[in-house]
Motif scaffolding. Structure first.
Motif, PDB file in Angstrom:
ATOM      1  N   GLY A 197      -4.854 -13.635  36.242  1.00 24.26           N
ATOM      2  CA  GLY A 197      -3.790 -14.560  36.646  1.00 24.26           C
ATOM      3  C   GLY A 197      -3.730 -14.869  38.127  1.00 24.26           C
ATOM      4  O   GLY A 197      -2.920 -15.678  38.556  1.00 24.26           O
ATOM      5  N   ASP A 216      -9.672 -23.081  31.973  1.00 26.88           N
ATOM      6  CA  ASP A 216      -8.815 -22.060  32.579  1.00 26.88           C
ATOM      7  C   ASP A 216      -9.349 -21.635  33.934  1.00 26.88           C
ATOM      8  O   ASP A 216      -8.630 -21.494  34.901  1.00 26.88           O
ATOM      9  CB  ASP A 216      -8.762 -20.814  31.680  1.00 26.88           C
ATOM     10  CG  ASP A 216      -7.945 -21.070  30.437  1.00 26.88           C
ATOM     11  OD1 ASP A 216      -7.368 -22.170  30.362  1.00 26.88           O
ATOM     12  OD2 ASP A 216      -7.895 -20.205  29.574  1.00 26.88           O
ATOM     13  N   GLY A 227     -10.182 -14.888  40.869  1.00 30.95           N
ATOM     14  CA  GLY A 227      -9.209 -15.532  39.977  1.00 30.95           C
ATOM     15  C   GLY A 227      -8.978 -14.721  38.720  1.00 30.95           C
ATOM     16  O   GLY A 227      -8.778 -15.261  37.647  1.00 30.95           O
ATOM     17  N   LYS A 239      -7.767 -21.793  37.890  1.00 28.92           N
ATOM     18  CA  LYS A 239      -7.496 -20.613  38.704  1.00 28.92           C
ATOM     19  C   LYS A 239      -8.398 -20.504  39.925  1.00 28.92           C
ATOM     20  O   LYS A 239      -8.010 -19.961  40.936  1.00 28.92           O
ATOM     21  CB  LYS A 239      -7.675 -19.348  37.856  1.00 28.92           C
ATOM     22  CG  LYS A 239      -6.605 -19.161  36.817  1.00 28.92           C
ATOM     23  CD  LYS A 239      -6.700 -17.802  36.199  1.00 28.92           C
ATOM     24  CE  LYS A 239      -8.013 -17.607  35.490  1.00 28.92           C
ATOM     25  NZ  LYS A 239      -8.281 -16.298  35.031  1.00 28.92           N
ATOM     26  N   GLU A 274      -5.150 -16.359  41.830  1.00 26.54           N
ATOM     27  CA  GLU A 274      -5.979 -17.502  42.195  1.00 26.54           C
ATOM     28  C   GLU A 274      -7.149 -17.015  43.032  1.00 26.54           C
ATOM     29  O   GLU A 274      -7.065 -15.986  43.680  1.00 26.54           O
ATOM     30  CB  GLU A 274      -5.141 -18.504  42.993  1.00 26.54           C
ATOM     31  CG  GLU A 274      -4.186 -19.223  42.075  1.00 26.54           C
ATOM     32  CD  GLU A 274      -3.467 -20.350  42.736  1.00 26.54           C
ATOM     33  OE1 GLU A 274      -3.658 -20.560  43.937  1.00 26.54           O
ATOM     34  OE2 GLU A 274      -2.700 -21.010  42.014  1.00 26.54           O
TER      35      GLU A 274
END
Ligand code: AMP
Length: 443
Positions: free
Chosen positions: A340, A215, A337, A219, A342
């Motif tokens: 949600g 994850d 990041g 991100k 970046e």
């Protein structure tokens, strides 16, 4: 999945909705129903994944269900242990905001601030206590609190608690809370030390693992710039200035290095503050506040800020030095990041840090993108090591391989030809010798 569907009461799902949480994060989806169901949980989840709400929301709901009668003094029914002051303050704030529509009292106690205001809060009665192990023990020794009514015990970032040497405190605290209770363990890595934790607290928890690294990689854009150690400060300042970045968190390995880098950046015209363990608590709080508010451009910090610093839109994290512990790398880059958004994490890596980089890549289970910053290329490392990672390196290596093969072929041909010549010469010599033998015999 919505928070309503996870079984939370309206007082909680409307509050998180107001905070802008529209959907539950993966760790929240898995952990909230388990905690509501009274289960012991051991969750491996990266910071920044919403793990605080994953345990705080169901705890608030469980405790609110059995609210204390108006006139009886509140007892500590949930204890949340965290490794650092910053994280304690952060978690304390989150619990307060999540529970604002409930009649529960919470507070956070940690070192570096005055004792008396904390004692007064504890005297008034608290339902949920967030604490660092050191300060909690001090209050226990002074007889300021009673843990005999704890129903839920949480260890947040338990791996870090152990890394910080709090094992003895943890043993003592675990003996002071009732054996019949719910225990929740959160950590970044499911390391051996975390297993030790669950053995100590004698629980058989339900394991929850969230694929953190994957994850995170999606991100956070991670880049390694290889450079020489003595060029790092100049490169750092040039990078922030030339790319026009306005909110950058810079990590150093030591306090001395944080001071040095911070002073350099300030002198080069970038508004900078320094955050490390030698600074007074008031200075640390102010530095964080100013950074969050956008009043300063750069915050230079040691790993003290790698946990518990929550700024929703922090776009850039720079590792001026890689951390001593590979796991801290994940914590550091987890400062960007978040929620949600970046982010970008850059590491300035010199040749002495090669082995740490390898360790980090082993932990992440993938190789990091290696680049050079024009004008700051390192003297010797470029050719040997960095080429291994880059596309250019790949092409060059395969070219080299082909050249080598070609050279080998040419070499082999030459050898074959030489061998043939030698063989020819030998046969001719043999013939000549046998002719000479025949002629002498005839004579
Ligand atoms: P944590 O991992 O608990 O430190 O949370 C990281 C950040 O995510 C914090 O800023 C939270 O406010 C935010 N957050 C937590 N849960 C959610 C959610 N479901 N939706 C959006 N943001 C969230």
């Amino acid at each position: 999945m919505s928070f309503e569907k996870l079984g939370l009461v309206p007082e909680l799902f409307t509050t998180v909705g107001e905070l802008g949480y529209t959907k539950a994060t993966p760790v929240q989806k898995k952990v909230i129903p388990l905690v509501l169901d009274g289960k012991d949980v051991m969750a491996t989840a990266q910071t920044g994944t919403g793990k605080t709400a994953a345990y705080a929301l169901p705890i608030l709901q469980l405790l609110a269900k059995k609210e204390t009668k108006e006139k009886t003094k509140r007892a500590i029914r949930a204890l949340v242990l965290v490794p650092t002051r910053e994280l304690a303050a952060q978690v304390g704030k989150s619990i307060e905001s999540y529970g604002k529509k409930l009649k529960l009292q919470s507070c956070a106690i940690y070192g570096g601030v005055k004792f008396t205001p904390q004692t007064k809060k504890l005297e008034r009665g608290i339902d949920i206590l967030v604490a660092t192990p050191g300060r909690l023990m001090e209050h226990i020794k002074q007889g300021n609190l009673n843990l005999s009514k704890v129903e839920i015990l949480v260890f947040d970032e338990s791996d870090r608690i152990l890394d910080m040497g709090f094992w003895e405190e943890i043993v003592t605290i675990s003996q002071m809370v009732p054996q019949k209770r719910q225990t929740l363990l959160f950590s970044v890595e499911q390391s051996k030390s975390v297993k030790r934790f669950s053995e100590l607290t004698s629980i058989k928890p339900i394991n929850v693992t969230i694929n953190n690294q994957g994850d995170l990689a999606k991100k956070v854009k991670q880049t390694i710039y290889v450079c020489d150690q003595d060029k790092k400060t100049a490169l750092l300042s040039f990078m922030i200035g030339s790319r026009n970045w306005h909110q950058v968190l810079v990590f150093t390995k030591t306090r001395a290095s944080a001071d040095e880098v911070g002073e350099y950046l300030e002198k080069s015209g970038l508004k900078t503050l320094i955050l490390h363990g030698d600074k007074a608590h008031s200075q640390r709080t102010k530095a964080l506040k100013d950074f969050k508010a956008g009043n300063i451009r750069v915050l230079v910090a040691t790993d003290i800020a790698s946990r518990g610093l929550d700024i929703e839109d922090l776009p850039h994290v720079i590792n001026y030095e890689l951390p001593g512990d590979a796991e801290d790398y994940i914590h550091r880059i987890g400062r960007t990041g978040r929620a949600g958004n970046e982010g970008e994490a850059i590491s300035l890596v010199c040749k002495e840090e090669k082995s740490v980089l390898k360790e980090i890549e082993r932990l992440l289970k993938y190789a990091l993108q290696v680049e050079f910053f024009e004008g700051y290329e390192p003297k010797d490392w470029i050719e040997k090591e960095a080429r291994k990672h880059t596309l250019r390196g790949k092409i060059e290596r395969s070219q080299e391989k082909r050249n080598k093969t070609a050279n080998n072929v040419v070499g082999m041909r030459k050898k074959k030809a030489n061998d043939k010549n030698a063989q020819k010469k030998a046969t001719m010599k043999k013939r000549k010798n046998s002719k000479m033998k025949v002629s002498t015999q005839k004579k």
